[in-house]
Motif scaffolding. Structure first.
Motif, PDB file in Angstrom:
ATOM      1  N   ALA A   1    -106.811 -19.400-140.891  1.00  0.00           N
ATOM      2  CA  ALA A   1    -106.335 -18.341-141.792  1.00  0.00           C
ATOM      3  C   ALA A   1    -106.741 -16.969-141.264  1.00  0.00           C
ATOM      4  CB  ALA A   1    -106.884 -18.568-143.197  1.00  0.00           C
ATOM      5  N   ALA A   2    -107.942 -16.883-140.694  1.00  0.00           N
ATOM      6  CA  ALA A   2    -108.391 -15.605-140.128  1.00  0.00           C
ATOM      7  C   ALA A   2    -107.543 -15.228-138.914  1.00  0.00           C
ATOM      8  CB  ALA A   2    -109.873 -15.691-139.745  1.00  0.00           C
ATOM      9  N   VAL A   3    -107.208 -16.215-138.084  1.00  0.00           N
ATOM     10  CA  VAL A   3    -106.342 -15.939-136.927  1.00  0.00           C
ATOM     11  C   VAL A   3    -104.959 -15.505-137.418  1.00  0.00           C
ATOM     12  CG1 VAL A   3    -105.205 -16.961-134.903  1.00  0.00           C
ATOM     13  CG2 VAL A   3    -107.578 -17.558-135.414  1.00  0.00           C
ATOM     14  N   GLU A   4    -104.487 -16.163-138.454  1.00  0.00           N
ATOM     15  CA  GLU A   4    -103.174 -15.837-139.013  1.00  0.00           C
ATOM     16  C   GLU A   4    -103.145 -14.398-139.540  1.00  0.00           C
ATOM     17  OE1 GLU A   4    -101.843 -18.061-142.624  1.00  0.00           O
ATOM     18  OE2 GLU A   4    -100.230 -18.652-141.265  1.00  0.00           O
ATOM     19  N   ALA A   5    -104.260 -13.998-140.142  1.00  0.00           N
ATOM     20  CA  ALA A   5    -104.324 -12.640-140.702  1.00  0.00           C
ATOM     21  C   ALA A   5    -104.210 -11.594-139.591  1.00  0.00           C
ATOM     22  CB  ALA A   5    -105.626 -12.466-141.479  1.00  0.00           C
ATOM     23  N   VAL A   6    -104.668 -11.933-138.397  1.00  0.00           N
ATOM     24  CA  VAL A   6    -104.607 -10.998-137.266  1.00  0.00           C
ATOM     25  C   VAL A   6    -103.295 -11.140-136.506  1.00  0.00           C
ATOM     26  CG1 VAL A   6    -105.700 -10.304-135.090  1.00  0.00           C
ATOM     27  CG2 VAL A   6    -107.116 -11.046-137.008  1.00  0.00           C
ATOM     28  N   GLY A   7    -102.878 -12.383-136.287  1.00  0.00           N
ATOM     29  CA  GLY A   7    -101.801 -12.618-135.331  1.00  0.00           C
ATOM     30  C   GLY A   7    -100.462 -13.024-135.912  1.00  0.00           C
ATOM     31  N   GLY A   8    -100.365 -13.205-137.242  1.00  0.00           N
ATOM     32  CA  GLY A   8     -99.087 -13.604-137.823  1.00  0.00           C
ATOM     33  C   GLY A   8     -99.043 -15.083-138.158  1.00  0.00           C
ATOM     34  N   PRO A   9     -97.957 -15.503-138.822  1.00  0.00           N
ATOM     35  CA  PRO A   9     -97.883 -16.853-139.399  1.00  0.00           C
ATOM     36  C   PRO A   9     -98.098 -17.968-138.384  1.00  0.00           C
ATOM     37  CG  PRO A   9     -96.007 -15.528-140.092  1.00  0.00           C
ATOM     38  CD  PRO A   9     -96.744 -14.728-139.066  1.00  0.00           C
ATOM     39  N   ILE A  10     -98.815 -18.991-138.812  1.00  0.00           N
ATOM     40  CA  ILE A  10     -99.068 -20.165-137.983  1.00  0.00           C
ATOM     41  C   ILE A  10     -98.508 -21.375-138.725  1.00  0.00           C
ATOM     42  CG2 ILE A  10    -100.858 -21.627-136.943  1.00  0.00           C
ATOM     43  CD1 ILE A  10    -102.663 -19.029-137.023  1.00  0.00           C
ATOM     44  N   GLU A  11     -97.403 -21.879-138.224  1.00  0.00           N
ATOM     45  CA  GLU A  11     -96.770 -23.036-138.872  1.00  0.00           C
ATOM     46  C   GLU A  11     -97.444 -24.334-138.430  1.00  0.00           C
ATOM     47  OE1 GLU A  11     -94.460 -22.872-141.161  1.00  0.00           O
ATOM     48  OE2 GLU A  11     -94.383 -20.682-141.017  1.00  0.00           O
ATOM     49  N   THR A  12     -97.744 -24.385-137.135  1.00  0.00           N
ATOM     50  CA  THR A  12     -98.230 -25.643-136.564  1.00  0.00           C
ATOM     51  C   THR A  12     -99.569 -25.426-135.895  1.00  0.00           C
ATOM     52  OG1 THR A  12     -95.959 -26.312-136.139  1.00  0.00           O
ATOM     53  CG2 THR A  12     -97.667 -27.503-134.948  1.00  0.00           C
ATOM     54  N   LEU A  13    -100.479 -26.340-136.161  1.00  0.00           N
ATOM     55  CA  LEU A  13    -101.787 -26.311-135.514  1.00  0.00           C
ATOM     56  C   LEU A  13    -101.839 -27.451-134.501  1.00  0.00           C
ATOM     57  CD1 LEU A  13    -104.700 -25.164-135.462  1.00  0.00           C
ATOM     58  CD2 LEU A  13    -105.264 -26.862-137.218  1.00  0.00           C
ATOM     59  N   LEU A  14    -102.159 -27.134-133.245  1.00  0.00           N
ATOM     60  CA  LEU A  14    -102.298 -28.157-132.214  1.00  0.00           C
ATOM     61  C   LEU A  14    -103.752 -28.625-132.196  1.00  0.00           C
ATOM     62  CD1 LEU A  14    -100.184 -26.506-129.375  1.00  0.00           C
ATOM     63  CD2 LEU A  14     -99.453 -28.045-131.215  1.00  0.00           C
ATOM     64  N   ALA A  15    -103.941 -29.924-132.050  1.00  0.00           N
ATOM     65  CA  ALA A  15    -105.291 -30.479-132.181  1.00  0.00           C
ATOM     66  C   ALA A  15    -105.657 -31.324-130.974  1.00  0.00           C
ATOM     67  CB  ALA A  15    -105.391 -31.325-133.450  1.00  0.00           C
ATOM     68  N   ASP A  16    -106.957 -31.322-130.644  1.00  0.00           N
ATOM     69  CA  ASP A  16    -107.485 -32.171-129.576  1.00  0.00           C
ATOM     70  C   ASP A  16    -108.967 -32.379-129.821  1.00  0.00           C
ATOM     71  OD1 ASP A  16    -107.492 -29.170-128.418  1.00  0.00           O
ATOM     72  OD2 ASP A  16    -109.187 -30.260-127.593  1.00  0.00           O
ATOM     73  N   GLY A  17    -109.631 -33.130-128.934  1.00  0.00           N
ATOM     74  CA  GLY A  17    -111.075 -33.373-129.043  1.00  0.00           C
ATOM     75  C   GLY A  17    -111.378 -34.731-129.655  1.00  0.00           C
ATOM     76  N   GLY A  18    -112.610 -35.189-129.457  1.00  0.00           N
ATOM     77  CA  GLY A  18    -113.003 -36.546-129.853  1.00  0.00           C
ATOM     78  C   GLY A  18    -112.649 -36.900-131.287  1.00  0.00           C
ATOM     79  N   LEU A  19    -112.968 -36.002-132.219  1.00  0.00           N
ATOM     80  CA  LEU A  19    -112.740 -36.316-133.633  1.00  0.00           C
ATOM     81  C   LEU A  19    -111.258 -36.275-134.008  1.00  0.00           C
ATOM     82  CD1 LEU A  19    -114.213 -36.990-136.283  1.00  0.00           C
ATOM     83  CD2 LEU A  19    -114.429 -34.532-136.702  1.00  0.00           C
ATOM     84  N   SER A  20    -110.439 -35.656-133.165  1.00  0.00           N
ATOM     85  CA  SER A  20    -108.998 -35.623-133.480  1.00  0.00           C
ATOM     86  C   SER A  20    -108.384 -37.013-133.330  1.00  0.00           C
ATOM     87  CB  SER A  20    -108.260 -34.617-132.589  1.00  0.00           C
ATOM     88  OG  SER A  20    -108.070 -35.124-131.290  1.00  0.00           O
ATOM     89  N   ARG A  21    -109.119 -37.954-132.709  1.00  0.00           N
ATOM     90  CA  ARG A  21    -108.614 -39.333-132.618  1.00  0.00           C
ATOM     91  C   ARG A  21    -108.491 -39.960-133.998  1.00  0.00           C
ATOM     92  NH1 ARG A  21    -112.510 -40.044-128.396  1.00  0.00           N
ATOM     93  NH2 ARG A  21    -111.494 -39.542-126.441  1.00  0.00           N
TER      94      ARG A  21
END
Ligand SMILES: Nc1ncnc2c1ncn2[C@@H]1O[C@H](COP(=O)(O)OP(=O)(O)OP(=O)(O)O)[C@@H](O)[C@H]1O
Ligand SMILES: [Mg+2]
Length: 500
Positions: free
Chosen positions: A385-405
């Motif tokens: 949400a903080a990134v969105e407030a700076v950079g504009g709408p974020i529809e999709t979040l890309l995920a990775d890393g151990g816990l993303s399994r």
């Protein structure tokens, strides 16, 4: 071209809890993978140490399991590393002095508070792009030097993990630091890409102990001592682990936002226009390659995400997988704020304490496991949400890393965020990103080829109403307020366009 068709890239991801290694072929396919675990010690509350030699040994152990025939085909090495953690070593012998101070280490919290009280915060944030906080390397540098060279008279080297491993490759002869890793030390002028005299003076770090700031595509010392990979194979890419994951998501395109779910989490994006470290976010050098200027990225760091799950699993005496499987459908009003050693982005509250609230006599493992999962998702959403407030709408979040399994975690993220989540199916995007940049350097592919090379992902769609999400976040922010010693009003809650 027959010989290069058999070329392999070796990617090494030196992470907080393990070193992972991948062999990647010319088509981009992962044809080999290995991993070596890595421990940490906590000699006092808030102290997080690793043994620099054990870190190096874990790299060697991961690579050692590869087939010698495959190792002989390796034409280039890409390295991604945990960031901010710091090693001090003797320039002459190449041997470490003291432990590696981990990024989670809090021993410098009091010194940090002093510097903040003296008013150093704005200069540090302005020049380094990072809020003054014990997570970054600068205060660790001061502690290591104060402990092992109080007179600042010895010929020593300080370096982040990339720098330490490259020194080992060179037999202790070279001292270089990749620019993205350097930008996490809090000693670099993030816009100039050079060590900053004001920051060095503030933290008492002589310039002579720091490595040469080097672009992400080198020049770096070639590998040595990485059996069965022959000595002399060039290192053609070095990236911070989070940066490497963003690269592997083809994250050089503005608007791509990714979250890495490891020991902690990092939400990161390259933004189109001029960026500033607003809203509790950091300004970081993502990477620099091909003779171009450094690419700046916006980032928010969460200290405890995967670690929250392993902590709770240990408490119940079960595996992380068992804990995730035992999560109930609801947290039943329980909120877990994993402020183990304070809160990172967007709060940056070193004094926040970890809390579990809303317990009843009926609370059991299913609700607590769900609360731990939700803590990961809520923390990530606060940063998105903080990134969105700076950079504009974020529809999709890309995920990775151990816990993303964990599909449970990914679905919780979509549900609590109200955003589509697309998880990379590849095991380890940090390693893959390092492989990709190394392959560019080796001439196996270009960045344009990488853009076209679609990677398999799994999609998770939100199955909640806006009202449910609003109530959920309100409950979470009330829990955050309980864990903080400062009133919530002192830090603006990042308001996403989806949670007006
Ligand atoms: N089988 C599993 N399913 C889902 N999650 C898991 C599983 N095993 C471990 N994890 C989670 O993955 C986390 C580790 O992820 P990862 O390997 O990406 O971290 P890391 O690279 O060591 O740390 P970092 O990237 O933060 O330096 C653990 O903390 C744990 O919560
Ligand atoms: Mg990692």
């Amino acid at each position: 071209m027959a010989s290069t068709d058999r070329s392999l890239i070796l990617a090494i991801d030196q992470g907080t809890s393990a070193t992972k290694a991948l062999l990647v072929d010319r088509s981009g396919a992962v044809v080999g993978s290995a991993s070596a675990p890595l421990g940490a010690s906590h000699p006092r509350p808030g102290w997080v140490e690793q043994d620099p030699i054990e870190v190096w040994d874990s790299v060697r152990a991961a690579v050692r399991s590869f087939d010698p025939d495959d190792a002989a085909r390796v034409v280039a090495v890409g390295l991604s590393t945990q960031r901010e953690s710091l090693v001090l070593w003797d320039r002459t012998t190449g041997e470490p002095l003291g432990p590696l101070l981990g990024w989670q280490d809090r021993r410098t919290a009091d010194r940090c508070a002093e510097l903040l009280a003296e008013g150093a915060g704005p200069l540090v944030a302005d020049v380094s792009g990072l809020p003054l906080d014990p997570m970054f390397s600068a205060l660790k540098a001061q502690w290591l030097l104060d402990t092992y060279d109080p007179g600042r008279g010895r010929d020593l080297c300080l370096g982040t993990i990339d720098s330490w491993l490259l020194s080992r490759f060179s037999g202790g002869r070279e001292h270089v630091t990749e620019i993205g890793n350097a930008s996490r030390t809090q000693l670099l002028d993030v816009r100039r890409g050079a060590w900053d005299d004001r920051l060095l003076e503030l933290f008492g770090v002589p310039a002579a102990v720091l490595g040469e700031v080097t672009p992400s595509d080198g020049p770096f010392p070639a590998v040595r001592g990485l059996d069965p990979v022959p000595d002399g194979v060039p290192v053609l890419a070095v990236l911070g682990d989070s940066h490497a994951a963003l690269f592997a998501h083809a994250g050089w395109r503005p608007g791509v936002v990714k979250a890495t779910y490891g020991t902690g989490s990092s939400v990161m994006a390259v933004l189109g226009g001029p960026a500033d470290a607003a809203g509790g976010l950091c300004l970081t050098v993502g990477w620099q390659h091909g003779g171009a200027a450094p690419t700046l990225a916006l980032e928010g760091n969460i200290r405890s995400s995967g670690r929250t799950l392993t902590w709770l699993a240990d408490l119940f005496g079960v595996s992380t997988t068992e804990l995730l499987d035992s999560a109930g459908p609801s947290a039943e009003g329980v909120a877990l704020v994993p402020a183990f050693g304070g809160l990172g982005a967007p709060w940056w509250d070193a004094d926040a304490v970890a809390t579990v609230s809303g317990l009843t006599l009926g609370t059991g493992r299913p609700a607590l496991a769900r609360a731990a999962i939700e803590s990961v998702a809520f923390q990530v959403e606060d940063v998105v949400a903080a990134v969105e407030a700076v950079g504009g709408p974020i529809e999709t979040l890309l995920a990775d890393g151990g816990l993303s399994r964990s599909a449970t975690v990914m679905q919780a993220q979509a549900d609590l965020s109200g955003r589509a989540v697309r998880r990379a199916d590849d095991a380890d995007l940090s390693a893959l990103g390092a492989a990709q940049l190394a392959g560019v350097g080796a001439g196996l592919w270009s960045v344009a080829d990488l853009t076209d090379r679609a990677r398999a992902t799994t999609a998770f769609a939100p199955a909640t109403t806006p009202e449910q999400r609003r109530d959920g976040r309100a409950g979470w922010h009330a829990a955050i307020a309980r864990s903080r010693t400062q009133p919530l009003a002192d830090t603006p809650v990042p308001v996403s366009r989806r949670h007006p």
